[in-house]
Design a protein around this motif. Structure first.
Motif, mmCIF file in Angstrom:
data_model
loop_
_atom_site.group_PDB
_atom_site.id
_atom_site.type_symbol
_atom_site.label_atom_id
_atom_site.label_comp_id
_atom_site.label_asym_id
_atom_site.label_seq_id
_atom_site.Cartn_x
_atom_site.Cartn_y
_atom_site.Cartn_z
ATOM 1 N N LEU A 1 20.131 12.879 -21.707
ATOM 2 C CA LEU A 1 20.677 11.592 -22.134
ATOM 3 C C LEU A 1 19.689 10.865 -23.046
ATOM 4 O O LEU A 1 20.087 10.264 -24.050
ATOM 5 C CB LEU A 1 21.012 10.734 -20.915
ATOM 6 N N ASN A 2 18.410 10.918 -22.719
ATOM 7 C CA ASN A 2 17.395 10.288 -23.578
ATOM 8 C C ASN A 2 17.408 10.903 -24.976
ATOM 9 O O ASN A 2 17.284 10.191 -25.987
ATOM 10 C CB ASN A 2 16.009 10.435 -22.952
ATOM 11 N N ASP A 3 17.545 12.236 -25.047
ATOM 12 C CA ASP A 3 17.613 12.903 -26.349
ATOM 13 C C ASP A 3 18.844 12.442 -27.130
ATOM 14 O O ASP A 3 18.778 12.209 -28.345
ATOM 15 C CB ASP A 3 17.663 14.423 -26.167
ATOM 16 N N LEU A 4 19.962 12.310 -26.434
ATOM 17 C CA LEU A 4 21.193 11.879 -27.087
ATOM 18 C C LEU A 4 21.075 10.439 -27.583
ATOM 19 O O LEU A 4 21.475 10.121 -28.715
ATOM 20 C CB LEU A 4 22.365 12.010 -26.109
ATOM 21 N N GLN A 5 20.527 9.571 -26.761
ATOM 22 C CA GLN A 5 20.361 8.176 -27.174
ATOM 23 C C GLN A 5 19.398 8.064 -28.355
ATOM 24 O O GLN A 5 19.620 7.279 -29.287
ATOM 25 C CB GLN A 5 19.876 7.344 -25.992
ATOM 26 N N SER A 6 18.349 8.858 -28.332
ATOM 27 C CA SER A 6 17.380 8.844 -29.424
ATOM 28 C C SER A 6 18.029 9.331 -30.724
ATOM 29 O O SER A 6 17.809 8.744 -31.795
ATOM 30 C CB SER A 6 16.183 9.718 -29.062
ATOM 31 N N ALA A 7 18.817 10.393 -30.647
ATOM 32 C CA ALA A 7 19.493 10.909 -31.832
ATOM 33 C C ALA A 7 20.507 9.899 -32.361
ATOM 34 O O ALA A 7 20.661 9.732 -33.580
ATOM 35 C CB ALA A 7 20.190 12.229 -31.508
ATOM 36 N N THR A 8 21.194 9.215 -31.453
ATOM 37 C CA THR A 8 22.149 8.185 -31.855
ATOM 38 C C THR A 8 21.441 7.052 -32.584
ATOM 39 O O THR A 8 21.914 6.570 -33.632
ATOM 40 C CB THR A 8 22.896 7.642 -30.624
ATOM 41 N N MET A 9 20.307 6.632 -32.062
ATOM 42 C CA MET A 9 19.518 5.578 -32.705
ATOM 43 C C MET A 9 19.027 6.037 -34.078
ATOM 44 O O MET A 9 19.006 5.253 -35.034
ATOM 45 C CB MET A 9 18.342 5.199 -31.810
ATOM 46 N N TRP A 10 18.652 7.315 -34.192
ATOM 47 C CA TRP A 10 18.178 7.830 -35.477
ATOM 48 C C TRP A 10 19.275 7.720 -36.526
ATOM 49 O O TRP A 10 19.024 7.339 -37.671
ATOM 50 C CB TRP A 10 17.724 9.284 -35.328
#
Length: 598
Positions: A495-504
């Motif tokens: 989930l952290n990876d997904l949120q980080s990619a979304t923010m990117w």
């Protein structure tokens, strides 16, 4: 010869134990869905799939459909009889409204049944599958007169339906569409043009075929804003609502294609055919997207179903095929070699497919339940929340499950070695059939662009933020449960990876849209991995709680479920980091080569 057994027990576990479908008895159509009734329906569906549909799958692939000089089309041997049994038992109308002859049961149940049928015979099930989409479009956008005229016969399967979008020069970009509609002055239109790749476009299994056709009315604006949707029946209806004169629509050819040979994929010619407008002029795309969204969920399910039947055959073969000795010492010392299932790499392949299939089944049924809530709940807030998630999940479910469905059909074929390349084992058909699901109803690259370019920002990002919160809350609520820590920690990292990619994307795609395009497919799969991880965490929690409560009848099944969940968390979910890393490289290198350099 191939084998297939419908996964009834796994489906019941998801519906009853994980999703708690009985909790939704307040919704229309759910009141009678008890565990006993659900088991009975799935049992009957399994029987039809295994005993009627599956035995003619391989022969249907080998025989294919035949077009005759008069333009008529004959389906493979046994298809008509099997379709009649399917139709007479009322399966097509399982979730259709009772006022039009359906049973009004949950779409979730229809989806569960659909997996069994599609795994058994994907080509045959495309005929009623296209009909389901046409029914949905007429239900939402058709007039009362159109509903009364067409829906009862479509719901009972006497008539089938199609969707006609693609033209030789016009695929995804429907703004290029050329098919014309000329008003007749009596409320009807003359439809002229050619459509290609029309699944179930012509066949001999139904009394009438109701084509839903996109066309441009004379004088309409260019581009997608000038497209309308029309009902164009194969046979026009007489005053009593029965098929009469042949309409100006015909099958010009059957496409010669890689797979789904048992389905008549047709070139359809419209020569001043009589058509009837559905909904409002120039608003055909919104009406067609009712069909498209339903079809995309069904196609995602097709990816799952092919992966499931391919897996079953690969696992069966691996248990029987003896070749080499186990690295840790002989496991069958009485034989000259061990069965290949003892080898770690074979187990890697089988567990990878198994983990995706069981997670994908939960993902599919969870999404179908959102559709039921969105369409049936009396609470506006519940309907909105469910519809938000449904809209967000549609491109992910379609894209991820069909990409993986093909990958895993190939992986299952590989377990057979050279025998997988020989037609009699049936694995070639699964690979060939699975391939189309990545392409039709919107190629998967388009699904990824839809997700990143449209769905993320829809309603201010309301859906994605709600889902992130739901998954995050699940991890937090179960953080201190030692039995679940292996699942929640892995899920939280994903989930952290997904949120980080979304923010990117938020920071880098607005000013440079190519960054969104370059990372869209990786993002779709990253999102899919996290949702599948969420499904596995929910299943693991349910399995742990059920075992702790003293369950003995399903103890082995539940323990195996936990092993598969752990495999997913250890070996598959960490791919989120790779997907995130790819996304964050941006588009510069990808777009640097001149077109002539390719």
């Amino acid at each position: 010869m191939p084998i297939y057994k419908a996964p009834v027990d796994d489906t019941l576990f998801i519906l009853n134990d994980v999703l708690g479908i009985e909790r939704y008895h307040n919704l229309p159509g759910f009141a009678d869905v008890t565990p006993d009734m659900t088991a009975a329906i799935l049992g009957e569906a399994a029987k039809l799939a295994e005993e009627v549909l599956f035995p003619i799958n391989l022969s249907g692939d080998q025989e294919g459909c035949r077009r005759h000089e008069d333009g008529s089309v004959t389906v493979p041997g046994g298809f008509k009889e099997a379709y009649d049994l399917y139709r007479q038992a009322g399966w097509l109308g399982l979730a259709a409204p009772e006022e039009f002859g359906g049973q009004g049961l949950p779409y979730t149940l229809h989806t569960a049944v659909g997996e069994f049928m599609s795994a058994a015979n994907m080509s045959l099930m495309m005929y009623p599958g296209l009909t389901q989409g046409a029914i949905a479009a007429i239900l939402v956008h058709g007039s009362e007169e159109q509903k009364r005229a067409y829906l009862p016969k479509m719901v009972d399967g006497t008539w089938t339906g199609t969707m006609n979008l693609t033209e030789p020069h016009c695929g995804t970009d429907l703004g290029l569409l050329r098919t014309r509609a000329v008003p007749n002055g009596d409320g009807s239109y003359r439809i002229s043009g050619q459509k290609i790749f029309i699944s179930a476009g012509e066949h001999d299994m139904a009394e009438n075929i109701v084509h839903l056709v996109l066309a441009r009315i004379e004088g309409a604006p260019d581009g997608v804003k000038g497209i309308s949707l029309f009902i164009v029946p194969k046979f026009r209806l007489d005053a009593g609502g029965e098929p009469s004169e042949r309409n100006g629509v015909s099958c010009g050819a059957i496409e010669h294609k890689m797979g789904i040979h048992g389905n008549a994929t047709c070139v359809m010619n419209y020569d001043e055919a009589t058509g009837y407008l559905i909904g409002t002029e120039n608003k055909g795309l919104s009406a067609m997207f009712v069909m498209m969204n339903e079809a995309r969920l069904a196609v995602g399910m097709q990816g799952l179903s092919i992966a499931e039947v391919a897996y079953q055959n690969a696992a069966n073969y691996a248990r029987d095929r003896i070749q080499g000795r186990s690295l840790s010492g002989p496991k069958s010392p009485d034989k000259k070699a061990d069965p290949i299932i003892v080898h770690p790499d074979i187990r890697r392949a089988l567990l990878t497919i198994k983990a995706f299939n069981e997670g994908g089944r939960a993902f599919t049924l969870w999404t179908a339940l959102k559709s039921d809530i969105a369409h049936r709940s009396e609470s506006e807030e519940e309907r909105q929340t469910a519809d938000d998630i449904l809209s967000l999940m549609t491109p992910i479910l379609k894209g991820v499950l069909t990409d993986k469905g093909f990958d895993h059909a190939v992986m299952a074929q590989q377990v057979f070695g050279g025998h997988g390349y020989i037609e009699e084992h049936g694995m070639s058909q699964y690979v060939r059939d699975a391939r189309i699901a990545m392409i039709y109803e919107g190629a998967n690259g388009i699904q990824a662009l839809d997700l990143v370019g449209r769905k993320l920002a829809l309603n201010g990002g309301r859906a994605v933020m709600a889902l992130f919160k739901e998954i995050g809350d699940f991890c937090e609520e179960n953080r201190n449960d030692e039995k679940l820590s292996a699942y929640t920690k892995a899920l939280k990292k994903g989930l952290n990876d997904l949120q980080s990619a979304t923010m990117w994307f938020m920071q880098n795609a607005m000013a440079k849209p190519d960054n969104a395009g370059a990372g869209s497919t990786d993002y779709m799969h990253l999102f899919g991995l996290v949702v599948l991880g969420y499904m596995w965490a929910k299943m693991a929690k349910t399995a742990e709680e059920t075992l702790a409560a003293g369950e003995t009848r399903r103890a082995d099944y539940l323990k195996n479920k936990l092993i598969t969940a752990k495999f997913f968390m250890e070996r598959i979910l960490p791919e989120t980091a790779l997907r995130k890393a790819r996304i964050e490289t941006g588009a510069d290198t990808m777009m640097a080569l001149d077109a002539a350099a390719f």
